[in-house]
Design an enzyme around this catalytic site. Structure first.
Site, PDB file in Angstrom:
ATOM      1  N   CYS A  92      26.566  44.786  50.658  1.00 28.02           N
ATOM      2  CA  CYS A  92      26.885  45.541  49.450  1.00 28.02           C
ATOM      3  C   CYS A  92      28.110  44.989  48.697  1.00 28.02           C
ATOM      4  O   CYS A  92      28.012  43.928  48.091  1.00 28.02           O
ATOM      5  CB  CYS A  92      27.014  47.017  49.793  1.00 28.02           C
ATOM      6  N   HIS A 188      23.046  49.198  54.069  1.00 27.27           N
ATOM      7  CA  HIS A 188      24.081  49.719  54.970  1.00 27.27           C
ATOM      8  C   HIS A 188      23.401  50.476  56.096  1.00 27.27           C
ATOM      9  O   HIS A 188      22.180  50.552  56.162  1.00 27.27           O
ATOM     10  CB  HIS A 188      24.913  50.773  54.234  1.00 27.27           C
TER      11      HIS A 188
HETATM   12  N1  GLN Z   1      31.338  49.069  44.487  1.00 23.08           N
HETATM   13  C1  GLN Z   1      30.075  48.471  44.600  1.00 23.08           C
HETATM   14  C2  GLN Z   1      28.970  49.156  43.801  1.00 23.08           C
HETATM   15  O1  GLN Z   1      28.911  50.389  43.699  1.00 23.08           O
HETATM   16  C3  GLN Z   1      29.746  48.336  46.071  1.00 23.08           C
HETATM   17  C4  GLN Z   1      29.443  49.627  46.789  1.00 23.08           C
HETATM   18  C5  GLN Z   1      29.241  49.488  48.266  1.00 23.08           C
HETATM   19  O2  GLN Z   1      29.694  48.533  48.918  1.00 23.08           O
HETATM   20  N2  GLN Z   1      28.584  50.488  48.850  1.00 23.08           N
HETATM   21  O3  GLN Z   1      28.146  48.463  43.277  1.00 23.08           O
END
Ligand code: GLN
Length: 231
Positions: A92, A188
């Site tokens: 992510c 995740h």
């Molecule tokens: N901040 C990033 C987004 O929302 C990554 C989010 C995350 O790692 N869950 O795209």
């Protein structure tokens, strides 16, 4: 005894939805096979030396700002490592920083280290929920929560095709990325405990040899039940 050296990049800043479970899975699957694995935590200000695997987890935009600046200092070294065949796995927010840049919906553009030919642009909607993806390693399953939309270019190819959920950008049905041994994914939850095929695949790449199978009865039941729940 064989040894794998794993660098966990910026775990104090990028570690949501149990991303450290990925490290635990790699550790356990090595230990069960009598393969030594050494995990080094790399934090802000730490030097980075050669490793076989580099892992970088997910996080919020705020944490990504600090990591982006720090990671960029190591861009040349990490590029060399990639070209020597080291394995990288970004989840992510970490995945986004392995590309050229992440432009949040509001705020300044964050530089990535261009290990993947990809870029990410923040949208005004969040993609939240379970994801399943058809890949060469079977179906991958996980949980996504991101507003960034990632687009791949050139030699960087997706990990697979989204069946449930949004994946890279909610438009082209792709999820994740690979170039050389650099991998990124939005999954995740944690990713590797849910997808032991992928965990073994990256261990095999790091070792340069096939691994002996483990008794994965419980892992297989868990994997299948998560896929069933995603529908
Ligand atoms: N901040 C990033 C987004 O929302 C990554 C989010 C995350 O790692 N869950 O795209």
């Amino acid at each position: 005894m064989k040894t794998i050296r794993l660098a966990h990049l910026y775990p104090k800043l990028l570690n949501i939805y149990g991303d450290s479970g990925n490290i635990l899975t790699l550790k356990k699957r090595c230990e069960w096979r009598n393969i030594e694995i050494v995990v080094d935590e790399i934090n802000i200000g730490s030097p980075i030396s050669e490793h076989d695997i580099y892992f970088i987890g997910g996080g919020q935009d705020l944490q990504q700002i600090e990591v982006s600046k720090e990671l960029y200092k190591h861009k040349n070294f990490l590029e060399q490592e990639r070209d020597k065949g080291a394995v990288f796995l970004g989840i992510c927010g970490g995945y986004q920083l392995l590309g050229h840049y992440y432009q949040p919906h509001i705020g300044e553009k964050l530089k990535g280290i261009s290990l993947l030919d990809a870029y990410t642009i923040g949208g005004n909607k969040r993609f939240i929920g379970n994801v399943t993806v058809k890949t060469e390693l079977g179906t991958l399953v996980g949980f996504e929560n991101h507003s960034g939309q990632t687009y791949l270019q050139g030699e960087t190819k997706p990990l697979g095709k989204v069946v449930i959920g949004n994946g890279n950008n909610g438009k082209d049905k792709t999820e994740g990325a690979r170039y050389k041994n650099v991998f990124g994914t939005y999954l995740h939850g944690s990713f590797l405990p849910k997808n032991k095929n992928f965990a073994d695949y990256i261990l095999e790449l790091a070792l340069g040899e096939k691994l002996e199978p483990l008794d994965d009865k419980i892992e297989n039941i868990t994997h299948q039940s998560l896929i069933n729940k995603a529908y």
